[in-house]
Every structure is written in C-alpha cells, then in structure tokens.
Design a protein around this motif. Structure first.
Motif, short mmCIF file in Angstrom:
data_model
loop_
_atom_site.label_atom_id
_atom_site.label_comp_id
_atom_site.label_asym_id
_atom_site.label_seq_id
_atom_site.Cartn_x
_atom_site.Cartn_y
_atom_site.Cartn_z
N LEU A 56 -12.31 -23.10 3.86
CA LEU A 56 -13.77 -23.73 3.57
C LEU A 56 -14.54 -22.82 2.73
O LEU A 56 -15.11 -23.05 1.75
CB LEU A 56 -14.30 -24.33 4.84
N ASP A 57 -14.39 -21.30 3.21
CA ASP A 57 -15.15 -20.51 2.31
C ASP A 57 -14.60 -20.04 1.10
O ASP A 57 -15.60 -20.18 0.25
CB ASP A 57 -15.10 -19.20 3.06
N ARG A 60 -15.88 -23.20 -1.03
CA ARG A 60 -17.11 -23.43 -1.48
C ARG A 60 -17.52 -22.06 -2.58
O ARG A 60 -18.08 -22.42 -3.38
CB ARG A 60 -17.93 -22.80 -0.28
N SER A 61 -16.71 -21.12 -2.45
CA SER A 61 -16.79 -19.93 -3.51
C SER A 61 -16.26 -20.82 -4.88
O SER A 61 -16.90 -20.35 -5.80
CB SER A 61 -15.97 -18.78 -2.98
N LYS A 63 -16.55 -23.79 -5.79
CA LYS A 63 -17.46 -24.63 -6.08
C LYS A 63 -18.80 -23.85 -6.91
O LYS A 63 -19.04 -24.65 -7.92
CB LYS A 63 -17.99 -25.34 -5.04
N GLU A 64 -18.96 -22.78 -6.41
CA GLU A 64 -20.14 -21.99 -6.85
C GLU A 64 -19.64 -21.51 -8.31
O GLU A 64 -20.61 -21.14 -9.24
CB GLU A 64 -20.30 -20.61 -6.00
N TYR A 82 -12.19 -32.60 -1.73
CA TYR A 82 -12.33 -31.53 -2.51
C TYR A 82 -11.45 -31.85 -3.88
O TYR A 82 -10.18 -32.20 -3.59
CB TYR A 82 -12.15 -30.28 -1.98
#
Length: 399
Positions: A56-57, A60-61, A63-64, A82
């Motif tokens: 998940l981390d 999310r990274s 995505k950023e 995702y």
C-alpha cells in the motif's frame, strides 16, 4: 527527469504493468491481488514477502509520482483497485513496455533472457530485435535503460532499467557455463592453445622468468613438494618455459618438465640447458621409467585452459601415476568464470581462460583417492590464486 523508485515501488509497478496485459479480466488490481503478484515465486527475482502495508505504501508513492492511480471503487465493499499510468507518462510503446516490465521484475538481464521472459507480454521476432529496441531506449533524450559492463565470465552484457537503482537477485551470480569452450570440441581448443604458445613463447620466457621471485607462497609450496617427494622423481606437467621446473631443480628435486607445446619446450631448453624437458600431453603422461610412480606431480597453472569436467578427469589420471605417499600439487586461477583473450603479451591470440571453483577442485582430489588435502587461496588484484595439495595414502598405513 525519470522518477527514482525504491525496490518496493519497482516491484509494484512491474506487477501492474505485467498483469494489465497477462490477466486483463482481473485488472485493475485489488490490494490483495497486487500483494500476491508481488510475492509470487515465479518470474520474480528476488522473491519477496511483502505485507499489505508495504504494498500500500509503495502504490501510494507511485500515485504521488504519477505512475499509478485509483481507478475503481466498489462502494458497497469499499474495495479500491489500482492501475498503472506509467506507460502513458513515459510514452512507452508495447515493445518498450514489455522490456521495462521484465527489467523491473527480474533485475539486470541479457537480451536473450529478455526475449524469452517478455514473450507473454510482447512477441519479439528474435534477439536482434530486442537488442535494437534496447539500444533505442538507451539513446532517448531521457534514457530508460543502459547496458552494464560485462563482468568476468559473462558472454553477454546485461541491460538494466534507470527507474532507480536496479534490484539484483540475492545470493551469488548464476554459475557461468565454463564448458562452453568445448563447443567445437577439445581438439579445436587444443589447437588454439598450441597456436597461442607458439606466438608468445619467446616473450613469455623473458616476461615470466623471474616470476617466482615475487611469489613467496608459491616458493613455499614448491619447497614442500620437494620435501614430500622425498627424493623420488617429480613430473612438472604443463611446464611451459620451465620456471617451476627450474625452481624445483634448485631445491634439490629430480625433476622432468613436460609440455605439449614445441615452442614452449624449445624456449625452456634454451633458458635452462642443464634440465630435462620432454614432449608430453599431461592427459597422456606415463609413469617414470625407473620407479613405480612419481614422487610428486606438479601442474602449475597448466590447467587454466581446461574446463571443470576436464580438470576432474585429469586430476584422476595424474593421481593414478603417483607413488604411495606421493603428492599432486595444483596451482590454478580461482573463481567460476571463463573468458577469451584476443591479445596477450603483445601478440594476437585466441586463448580460452578458465577459473576454477575451489570446492570443485577439492572434490576432484577427494574422488581421485588422495588424502591430507591442503587448500590455499591467495587474493590478488585481478584474479585469486588457488593452490591444492593432495597425497596418495600408503597401501598399508600404520595404526
């Protein structure tokens, strides 16, 4: 500028790129499916065991960094899915995307490996097509890949992506096929060796005549061989220009140098006129005429052109020629690599060189029935040196 991805981000992005093509029916991916994809044991190097928080981390990274996005949500189950958007952001064609995917999932690879491993994602006609696409990716204004320098023993260079530090598989490098120099038969390899030493014999003699002056460990070992031989005859096989033969003689040994290169023997006889040198292939050496066996056989770097399987058979053959409590002493280059020289000592040559695994050499000594085995490794700047001594046991050892 290319984004710099962590190992976890590389694995997650590689999985998103892969699964979009190979399992489109279940794409976009849930967190659980993405974790399973990251941790699968096939087509992944290294194999990992990420928990959900790690995945998940990472996503999310991504995505950023505009490489992934949330594409669908089931409000009833509150399930996020995702997808990757890297292929759009990086402007990847299908062939480029396939190569980048496999590099993200499996680390540095040769073009042939990439062709085979990308087949489920994109079909390349042949290895040349893969190499052409990789070269094009390396020449972009912002390169996506680069070719790593060849390491010792590698036949082909390996390509690596530039989206962060490439993740290399854990553990040792895959073992190099050191039998490859026999692809066209032992006779062709032997002809290469003979041609090489015919070309370099004279300059070899001049270059290496004082080599042992700078090699205290080798002088110590050769002195031990003389002591263990106990006055019995010694055969220095693959003697070359007679450097080790001459040292053994100065140490008091009754020694004969043998080599199958006429040019090297001619140089040895000229440089050491008082010593005995005879033409013989170490694979067909005979016992001494006036004794039941050799007190010692030395093979001082004379096996550096032979494969592991050949070394094992030659060790067995030479051990059979040694008298009771006689010694077989080997000096080799240590490692697990094979290479070919096109120039040596200022001459054009075509010479195979093989480095040998200490464990395999020791196993060959044991299989030949020798005991009291000693193994020494000297670490050098360019190559490590391996020395192995084994002794034939007495037929009626005292108790």
């Amino acid at each position: 500028m290319l984004p710099k991805l962590s190992a976890e981000e590389q694995r997650v992005l590689g999985c998103l790129l892969e699964k979009e093509v190979t399992v489109p029916a279940s794409y976009p991916m849930t967190l659980n499916a993405l974790r399973t994809a990251c941790n699968q044991s096939s087509s992944r190097e290294p194999v990992v065991d990420y928990d959900e928080r790690t995945v998940l981390d990472a996503v999310r990274s991504l995505k950023e960094k505009d490489l992934a996005r949330v594409t669908w949500m089931d409000y009833g189950k509150r399930t996020l899915k995702y997808a990757q958007i890297a292929s759009e952001g990086l402007g990847l064609g299908d062939d480029e995307r396939a190569l980048l995917t496999v590099l993200l999932l499996r680390g540095p690879q040769a073009a042939g490996e990439l062709k085979t491993r990308s087949e489920r994602i994109f079909h390349f006609a042949d290895r040349q097509e893969v190499e052409a696409r990789l070269e094009a990716m390396a020449q972009l204004e912002v390169p996506l890949v680069e070719l790593l320098p060849k390491r010792a023993g590698q036949q082909d260079g390996r390509w690596v992506h530039l989206l962060g530090d490439a993740v290399r598989p854990g553990g040792p490098e895959p073992e190099v096929d050191r039998e490859v120099i026999l692809a066209h038969g032992a006779s062709e390899r032997d002809e290469q060796i003979l041609a090489t030493y015919a070309a370099v014999a004279e300059v070899y003699g001049e270059e290496y005549q004082d080599r042992l002056d700078e090699r205290p460990i080798e002088r110590w070992l050769l002195d031990r061989v003389v002591d263990l031989a106990g006055g019995r005859p010694i055969a220095d096989v693959g003697c070359g220009t007679g450097v080790a033969t001459a040292y053994l003689a100065r140490a008091g040994a009754d020694v004969i140098g043998y080599d199958f290169s006429p040019a090297m023997l001619e140089t040895a006889r000229r440089m050491h006129p008082g010593l005995a040198f005879e033409a013989a292939d170490l694979r067909r050496l005979l016992r001494p005429p006036a004794a039941s066996g050799w007190g010692a056989v030395t093979a001082w770097y004379s096996l550096v052109h032979y494969t592991p399987s050949e070394v094992a058979s030659q060790v067995a053959y030479l051990a059979n020629l040694i008298d009771e409590e006689g010694v077989l002493a080997l000096a080799l280059n240590a490692g697990a690599a094979v290479s070919t020289s096109s120039t040596w000592l200022g001459r054009e040559v075509d010479t195979p060189w093989v480095r040998h695994d200490p464990r395999q050499v020791r196993d060959a000594i044991v299989a030949a029935g020798l005991v009291e085995i000693e193994t020494y490794i000297e670490h050098g700047d360019d190559v490590d040196h391996l020395f192995v001594l084994g002794q034939r046991p007495a037929s009626n050892p005292s108790t």
